[in-house]
Design a protein around this motif. Structure first.
Motif, PDB file in Angstrom:
ATOM      1  N   VAL A 133       1.694  -4.215  11.538  1.00 53.54           N
ATOM      2  CA  VAL A 133       0.518  -4.793  10.900  1.00 53.54           C
ATOM      3  C   VAL A 133       0.922  -5.291   9.525  1.00 53.54           C
ATOM      4  O   VAL A 133       1.544  -4.565   8.753  1.00 53.54           O
ATOM      5  CB  VAL A 133      -0.616  -3.747  10.770  1.00 53.54           C
ATOM      6  CG1 VAL A 133      -1.816  -4.328  10.063  1.00 53.54           C
ATOM      7  CG2 VAL A 133      -0.988  -3.215  12.139  1.00 53.54           C
ATOM      8  N   THR A 134       0.563  -6.531   9.250  1.00 54.46           N
ATOM      9  CA  THR A 134       0.847  -7.119   7.945  1.00 54.46           C
ATOM     10  C   THR A 134      -0.472  -7.417   7.247  1.00 54.46           C
ATOM     11  O   THR A 134      -1.362  -8.022   7.840  1.00 54.46           O
ATOM     12  CB  THR A 134       1.659  -8.418   8.097  1.00 54.46           C
ATOM     13  OG1 THR A 134       2.849  -8.132   8.828  1.00 54.46           O
ATOM     14  CG2 THR A 134       2.011  -8.997   6.748  1.00 54.46           C
ATOM     15  N   VAL A 135      -0.582  -6.981   6.009  1.00 58.40           N
ATOM     16  CA  VAL A 135      -1.806  -7.179   5.238  1.00 58.40           C
ATOM     17  C   VAL A 135      -1.461  -7.912   3.955  1.00 58.40           C
ATOM     18  O   VAL A 135      -0.470  -7.584   3.297  1.00 58.40           O
ATOM     19  CB  VAL A 135      -2.477  -5.826   4.900  1.00 58.40           C
ATOM     20  CG1 VAL A 135      -3.704  -6.027   4.048  1.00 58.40           C
ATOM     21  CG2 VAL A 135      -2.804  -5.067   6.153  1.00 58.40           C
ATOM     22  N   SER A 136      -2.279  -8.891   3.632  1.00 58.47           N
ATOM     23  CA  SER A 136      -2.106  -9.565   2.339  1.00 58.47           C
ATOM     24  C   SER A 136      -3.478  -9.718   1.698  1.00 58.47           C
ATOM     25  O   SER A 136      -4.477  -9.904   2.384  1.00 58.47           O
ATOM     26  CB  SER A 136      -1.426 -10.923   2.510  1.00 58.47           C
ATOM     27  OG  SER A 136      -2.234 -11.786   3.273  1.00 58.47           O
ATOM     28  N   ALA A 137      -3.497  -9.598   0.400  1.00 59.05           N
ATOM     29  CA  ALA A 137      -4.740  -9.736  -0.354  1.00 59.05           C
ATOM     30  C   ALA A 137      -4.390  -9.983  -1.814  1.00 59.05           C
ATOM     31  O   ALA A 137      -3.278  -9.674  -2.258  1.00 59.05           O
ATOM     32  CB  ALA A 137      -5.596  -8.472  -0.228  1.00 59.05           C
ATOM     33  N   PHE A 138      -5.315 -10.560  -2.528  1.00 62.22           N
ATOM     34  CA  PHE A 138      -5.136 -10.692  -3.965  1.00 62.22           C
ATOM     35  C   PHE A 138      -5.332  -9.318  -4.590  1.00 62.22           C
ATOM     36  O   PHE A 138      -6.181  -8.549  -4.162  1.00 62.22           O
ATOM     37  CB  PHE A 138      -6.132 -11.691  -4.553  1.00 62.22           C
ATOM     38  CG  PHE A 138      -5.845 -13.108  -4.155  1.00 62.22           C
ATOM     39  CD1 PHE A 138      -4.769 -13.788  -4.710  1.00 62.22           C
ATOM     40  CD2 PHE A 138      -6.628 -13.756  -3.219  1.00 62.22           C
ATOM     41  CE1 PHE A 138      -4.488 -15.084  -4.342  1.00 62.22           C
ATOM     42  CE2 PHE A 138      -6.359 -15.053  -2.843  1.00 62.22           C
ATOM     43  CZ  PHE A 138      -5.286 -15.730  -3.409  1.00 62.22           C
ATOM     44  N   GLY A 144      -2.447  -3.348  -9.061  1.00 62.87           N
ATOM     45  CA  GLY A 144      -1.919  -3.448  -7.708  1.00 62.87           C
ATOM     46  C   GLY A 144      -2.916  -3.102  -6.624  1.00 62.87           C
ATOM     47  O   GLY A 144      -2.557  -3.025  -5.457  1.00 62.87           O
ATOM     48  N   GLN A 145      -4.163  -2.892  -6.988  1.00 62.05           N
ATOM     49  CA  GLN A 145      -5.204  -2.588  -6.009  1.00 62.05           C
ATOM     50  C   GLN A 145      -5.844  -3.894  -5.531  1.00 62.05           C
ATOM     51  O   GLN A 145      -5.992  -4.837  -6.302  1.00 62.05           O
ATOM     52  CB  GLN A 145      -6.270  -1.684  -6.614  1.00 62.05           C
ATOM     53  CG  GLN A 145      -5.744  -0.325  -7.014  1.00 62.05           C
ATOM     54  CD  GLN A 145      -5.120   0.396  -5.845  1.00 62.05           C
ATOM     55  OE1 GLN A 145      -5.685   0.474  -4.760  1.00 62.05           O
ATOM     56  NE2 GLN A 145      -3.911   0.905  -6.044  1.00 62.05           N
ATOM     57  N   PRO A 146      -6.223  -3.977  -4.249  1.00 66.58           N
ATOM     58  CA  PRO A 146      -6.839  -5.212  -3.755  1.00 66.58           C
ATOM     59  C   PRO A 146      -8.158  -5.500  -4.463  1.00 66.58           C
ATOM     60  O   PRO A 146      -8.888  -4.571  -4.824  1.00 66.58           O
ATOM     61  CB  PRO A 146      -7.045  -4.956  -2.266  1.00 66.58           C
ATOM     62  CG  PRO A 146      -6.949  -3.488  -2.082  1.00 66.58           C
ATOM     63  CD  PRO A 146      -6.137  -2.958  -3.209  1.00 66.58           C
ATOM     64  N   GLU A 180     -15.575  -2.538  -3.140  1.00 66.28           N
ATOM     65  CA  GLU A 180     -14.189  -2.113  -3.324  1.00 66.28           C
ATOM     66  C   GLU A 180     -13.547  -1.827  -1.971  1.00 66.28           C
ATOM     67  O   GLU A 180     -14.196  -1.292  -1.068  1.00 66.28           O
ATOM     68  CB  GLU A 180     -14.128  -0.847  -4.187  1.00 66.28           C
ATOM     69  CG  GLU A 180     -14.656  -1.015  -5.606  1.00 66.28           C
ATOM     70  CD  GLU A 180     -13.729  -1.847  -6.466  1.00 66.28           C
ATOM     71  OE1 GLU A 180     -12.495  -1.753  -6.292  1.00 66.28           O
ATOM     72  OE2 GLU A 180     -14.243  -2.580  -7.319  1.00 66.28           O
ATOM     73  N   VAL A 181     -12.291  -2.197  -1.825  1.00 66.72           N
ATOM     74  CA  VAL A 181     -11.532  -1.892  -0.612  1.00 66.72           C
ATOM     75  C   VAL A 181     -10.182  -1.317  -1.020  1.00 66.72           C
ATOM     76  O   VAL A 181      -9.718  -1.528  -2.138  1.00 66.72           O
ATOM     77  CB  VAL A 181     -11.310  -3.139   0.283  1.00 66.72           C
ATOM     78  CG1 VAL A 181     -12.604  -3.629   0.861  1.00 66.72           C
ATOM     79  CG2 VAL A 181     -10.607  -4.240  -0.470  1.00 66.72           C
TER      80      VAL A 181
END
Length: 86
Positions: free
Chosen positions: A35-40, A45-47, A54-55
């Motif tokens: 599984v690959t996850v990307s987010a700003f 360093g928290q999404p 909040e996630v």
């Protein structure tokens, strides 16, 4: 002294078997499903929040994994011992 050793060894064996059994039945993801996850992310360093909520990276990872399961590209989680047999 011998009497205590006679009781301790079977007790240790039972504890080891129970611990191994517990470990073997834990539900895990298939090892071949990546599984690959990307987010700003913010400065820590928290999404960044999504839709004002909040996630965490763990939540994003789980959501991505569930999407892969729903699309049929990954198997659902199963007991760890099942993966040992494949």
């Amino acid at each position: 002294m011998n009497n205590h050793r006679g009781r301790i060894l079977p007790a240790c064996f039972v504890v080891a078997v129970v611990a191994f059994g517990w470990y073997a039945i834990q539900t895990v993801r298939p090892p071949d499903c990546e599984v690959t996850v990307s987010a700003f992310a913010d400065g820590d360093g928290q999404p960044l929040p999504e839709g004002g909520e909040e996630v965490t990276w763990g939540e994003l990872d789980e959501r991505a994994y569930q999407d892969l399961v729903a699309s049929g590209r990954c198997e659902p989680p199963a007991a760890r011992w099942r993966h040992w047999l494949s």
